[in-house]
Design a protein around this motif. Structure first.
Motif, PDB file in Angstrom:
ATOM      1  N   GLU A  68       0.815  -1.225   0.000  1.00 14.04           N
ATOM      2  CA  GLU A  68       0.000   0.000   0.000  1.00 14.04           C
ATOM      3  C   GLU A  68       0.848   1.276   0.000  1.00 14.04           C
ATOM      4  O   GLU A  68       0.316   2.378   0.105  1.00 14.04           O
ATOM      5  N   ILE A  69       2.183   1.116  -0.107  1.00 15.92           N
ATOM      6  CA  ILE A  69       3.091   2.282  -0.110  1.00 15.92           C
ATOM      7  C   ILE A  69       3.595   2.544  -1.526  1.00 15.92           C
ATOM      8  O   ILE A  69       4.108   1.645  -2.195  1.00 15.92           O
ATOM      9  N   ILE A  70       3.456   3.794  -1.972  1.00 15.90           N
ATOM     10  CA  ILE A  70       4.026   4.235  -3.249  1.00 15.90           C
ATOM     11  C   ILE A  70       5.096   5.269  -2.921  1.00 15.90           C
ATOM     12  O   ILE A  70       4.806   6.251  -2.225  1.00 15.90           O
ATOM     13  N   PHE A  71       6.324   5.070  -3.389  1.00 16.18           N
ATOM     14  CA  PHE A  71       7.358   6.076  -3.142  1.00 16.18           C
ATOM     15  C   PHE A  71       7.181   7.241  -4.109  1.00 16.18           C
ATOM     16  O   PHE A  71       6.831   7.052  -5.285  1.00 16.18           O
ATOM     17  N   THR A  72       7.414   8.448  -3.592  1.00 17.73           N
ATOM     18  CA  THR A  72       7.274   9.665  -4.397  1.00 17.73           C
ATOM     19  C   THR A  72       8.519  10.525  -4.186  1.00 17.73           C
ATOM     20  O   THR A  72       9.439  10.129  -3.475  1.00 17.73           O
ATOM     21  N   VAL A 196      -6.790   3.866  12.253  1.00 17.35           N
ATOM     22  CA  VAL A 196      -7.447   5.101  11.802  1.00 17.35           C
ATOM     23  C   VAL A 196      -7.860   4.895  10.339  1.00 17.35           C
ATOM     24  O   VAL A 196      -6.999   4.641   9.492  1.00 17.35           O
ATOM     25  N   PRO A 197      -9.161   5.018  10.037  1.00 15.60           N
ATOM     26  CA  PRO A 197      -9.633   4.590   8.710  1.00 15.60           C
ATOM     27  C   PRO A 197      -9.430   5.621   7.588  1.00 15.60           C
ATOM     28  O   PRO A 197     -10.368   5.962   6.876  1.00 15.60           O
ATOM     29  N   VAL A 198      -8.185   6.124   7.443  1.00 18.12           N
ATOM     30  CA  VAL A 198      -7.920   7.034   6.322  1.00 18.12           C
ATOM     31  C   VAL A 198      -7.789   6.205   5.042  1.00 18.12           C
ATOM     32  O   VAL A 198      -7.353   5.053   5.084  1.00 18.12           O
ATOM     33  N   SER A 199      -8.145   6.809   3.905  1.00 14.47           N
ATOM     34  CA  SER A 199      -7.995   6.103   2.628  1.00 14.47           C
ATOM     35  C   SER A 199      -6.579   6.284   2.090  1.00 14.47           C
ATOM     36  O   SER A 199      -6.022   5.401   1.435  1.00 14.47           O
ATOM     37  N   MET A 200      -6.007   7.480   2.357  1.00 18.16           N
ATOM     38  CA  MET A 200      -4.675   7.809   1.842  1.00 18.16           C
ATOM     39  C   MET A 200      -3.939   8.670   2.856  1.00 18.16           C
ATOM     40  O   MET A 200      -4.584   9.433   3.593  1.00 18.16           O
ATOM     41  N   LEU A 201      -2.605   8.580   2.850  1.00 16.87           N
ATOM     42  CA  LEU A 201      -1.796   9.359   3.793  1.00 16.87           C
ATOM     43  C   LEU A 201      -0.490   9.757   3.117  1.00 16.87           C
ATOM     44  O   LEU A 201       0.164   8.920   2.495  1.00 16.87           O
ATOM     45  N   SER A 202      -0.124  11.046   3.246  1.00 19.02           N
ATOM     46  CA  SER A 202       1.147  11.537   2.668  1.00 19.02           C
ATOM     47  C   SER A 202       2.203  11.662   3.759  1.00 19.02           C
ATOM     48  O   SER A 202       1.899  12.120   4.865  1.00 19.02           O
ATOM     49  N   LEU A 203       3.441  11.310   3.401  1.00 15.58           N
ATOM     50  CA  LEU A 203       4.567  11.581   4.316  1.00 15.58           C
ATOM     51  C   LEU A 203       5.771  12.051   3.506  1.00 15.58           C
ATOM     52  O   LEU A 203       5.822  11.861   2.292  1.00 15.58           O
ATOM     53  N   ALA A 216       6.417   9.446   0.447  1.00 15.94           N
ATOM     54  CA  ALA A 216       5.603   8.258   0.153  1.00 15.94           C
ATOM     55  C   ALA A 216       4.133   8.612   0.279  1.00 15.94           C
ATOM     56  O   ALA A 216       3.764   9.574   0.968  1.00 15.94           O
ATOM     57  N   LEU A 217       3.328   7.834  -0.432  1.00 17.74           N
ATOM     58  CA  LEU A 217       1.877   7.953  -0.321  1.00 17.74           C
ATOM     59  C   LEU A 217       1.319   6.577   0.020  1.00 17.74           C
ATOM     60  O   LEU A 217       1.601   5.598  -0.698  1.00 17.74           O
ATOM     61  N   PHE A 218       0.589   6.510   1.117  1.00 21.89           N
ATOM     62  CA  PHE A 218      -0.131   5.280   1.465  1.00 21.89           C
ATOM     63  C   PHE A 218      -1.473   5.333   0.744  1.00 21.89           C
ATOM     64  O   PHE A 218      -2.189   6.336   0.827  1.00 21.89           O
ATOM     65  N   ILE A 219      -1.793   4.270   0.013  1.00 19.33           N
ATOM     66  CA  ILE A 219      -3.123   4.168  -0.621  1.00 19.33           C
ATOM     67  C   ILE A 219      -3.719   2.844  -0.150  1.00 19.33           C
ATOM     68  O   ILE A 219      -3.202   1.767  -0.478  1.00 19.33           O
ATOM     69  N   GLN A 234       6.719   0.826 -12.843  1.00 20.61           N
ATOM     70  CA  GLN A 234       7.234   0.991 -11.480  1.00 20.61           C
ATOM     71  C   GLN A 234       6.122   1.416 -10.514  1.00 20.61           C
ATOM     72  O   GLN A 234       5.150   2.038 -10.909  1.00 20.61           O
ATOM     73  N   GLU A 235       6.328   1.104  -9.243  1.00 22.42           N
ATOM     74  CA  GLU A 235       5.363   1.464  -8.190  1.00 22.42           C
ATOM     75  C   GLU A 235       3.942   1.074  -8.593  1.00 22.42           C
ATOM     76  O   GLU A 235       3.010   1.875  -8.542  1.00 22.42           O
ATOM     77  N   ARG A 236       3.818  -0.169  -9.021  1.00 24.50           N
ATOM     78  CA  ARG A 236       2.536  -0.758  -9.437  1.00 24.50           C
ATOM     79  C   ARG A 236       1.847   0.057 -10.529  1.00 24.50           C
ATOM     80  O   ARG A 236       0.622   0.106 -10.616  1.00 24.50           O
ATOM     81  N   GLY A 237       2.654   0.733 -11.335  1.00 24.77           N
ATOM     82  CA  GLY A 237       2.100   1.510 -12.448  1.00 24.77           C
ATOM     83  C   GLY A 237       1.488   2.826 -11.998  1.00 24.77           C
ATOM     84  O   GLY A 237       1.003   3.603 -12.821  1.00 24.77           O
TER      85      GLY A 237
END
Ligand code: PLP
Length: 392
Positions: A68-72, A196-203, A216-219, A234-237
């Protein structure tokens, strides 16, 4: 280390010093393990395994599945990707709910969505920076598709929004919920997406002792988001482009360090330093706290104080001459003499808003840093007040 070269660095919400262990971790990937992680040969494959290891470490910090982690490239990219990607997936006529005190990396994309015909609502805050829940509830009652972007903790005041409650309300209203947790990750143990039921999270890496230029972005699995860089797989497209291996590995190392610091009480130690500075500064004449008076409702490392009748920028320059780094707002707004949008949204009186200073700590700070600020601030305030056209 904050006293290196006689520097007292109290601007850690702007950026942090890269931890020596983190620097060590990334060095092999420049001249040794430089293979392309997508290559078929073993030389590249080994690098891919290290990227996956970093993914596991970042996932462990916020308690999600590594997939669920995408690197940015930074917090700003994560925010933009979450907002544009989710709203594009939701389609036309989405109600976009955000707050007046978000970082520009959220506010600007949301305002652009307004130009694309979406209904964008900015929720206000009270004078202590807390969220106006009545406004939020009313916005969530709008019919149709809804998207929320709400920061976990404010970069200027440190005020923490009750994200668990806000995300739960969004879930009940069928809204997709993104949180900009750039200032909260690594500082608050409750940043745990299994609870915590967030859909997405930025760090962002550079706020937690990794280098600038990685995030990173958690989706959450099942949340629909359009890919944000189109190209390779890359990063699951979701984010095409050859991975920035050294920086990703660095972020993994910083995440592990942050996790152990959280467990070993570093934040409690930092909070004690912050509280001592707060107590000392609020004894100065016409000084007032910007943000919630209950220190537990703020990030443990952040203090924002308004000194009436003087300019924040003038104080910053005199502090800088004394070897002390602080800020008058977010890094993006300092340099302009306008009070920040966060302080204005809180309705801080004009005279105090202009004289707002932010001090933000990290694990590198010590009591000596607090002593130094407390030693110079009375003189700085007295000097500038003597020159102020608003006094006398
Ligand atoms: N969101 C918040 C709350 C921030 O404080 C910052 C940086 O100050 C960002 C987003 C942007 O992060 P980055 O500098 O990694 O783009």
């Amino acid at each position: 280390m904050s006293r290196q070269n006689e520097l007292t660095y109290l601007d850690n919400n702007a950026t942090t010093r890269v931890a020596p262990e983190v620097v060590e971790s990334m060095l092999p990937y420049f001249t040794g393990k430089y293979g392309n992680p997508s290559s078929t040969h073993r030389f590249g494959g080994a690098v891919m395994r290290d990227i996956d290891d970093a993914r596991r470490k970042v996932a462990a910090l916020i308690n999600c599945d590594p997939a669920e982690i995408i690197f940015t490239s930074c917090g700003t990219e994560s925010d933009n990707a979450a907002i544009f990607g989710a709203v594009e997936a939701l389609g036309a006529d989405t109600t976009v709910i955000t707050t007046k005190v978000e970082h520009p990396a959220v506010l600007q994309p949301c305002r652009e969505l307004r130009e694309h015909g979406h209904n964008v609502v900015e929720i206000g805050v009270a004078s202590d920076g807390s969220l106006n829940f009545a406004e939020y509830e009313a916005a969530l009652a709008a019919p149709g598709k809804k998207f929320v972007s709400m920061m976990w903790a404010n970069n200027e005041t440190g005020v923490v929004f009750p994200i668990a409650r806000a995300a739960e309300m969004a879930r009940e209203a069928g809204a997709v919920f993104h949180t900009d947790a750039v200032q909260a990750v690594g500082k608050l143990a409750e940043v745990d997406v299994s609870r915590v039921p967030v859909s997405m999270l930025s760090l962002s890496g550079h706020k937690l002792h990794a280098p600038k230029g990685v995030g990173a972005l958690f989706i959450r699995r099942g949340v629909r988001v359009k890919p944000f860089l189109r190209g390779g797989h890359q990063e699951r497209g979701m984010r095409a482009g050859t991975e920035n291996t050294p920086y990703i590995v660095a972020l993994g190392c910083a995440a592990t360090l942050a996790q152990s610091e959280l467990a070993n009480g570093a934040m409690e130690r930092i909070a004690r330093l912050r509280d001592r500075l707060q107590e000392g500064l609020l004894k100065l004449p016409d000084a007032s706290l910007n943000g919630d008076g209950d220190a537990r409702a703020r990030l443990p490392n952040t203090l924002n104080v308004g000194f009436s009748y003087i300019e924040g920028e003038a104080m910053l320059m005199l502090l800088s001459d004394a070897g002390i780094c602080a800020s008058s707002g977010s890094a993006c707004t300092s340099g302009s003499l306008e009070p920040s949008h966060v302080i204005r949204a809180m309705g801080v009186p004009f005279t105090a808003a202009h004289g707002s200073l932010r001090f933000s700590f990290s694990r590198d700070n010590t009591d000596a840093d607090v002593d130094r600020v407390l030693a110079v601030m009375p003189g700085i305030v007295a000097k500038l007040r003597a020159l102020s056209p608003f006094v006398n």
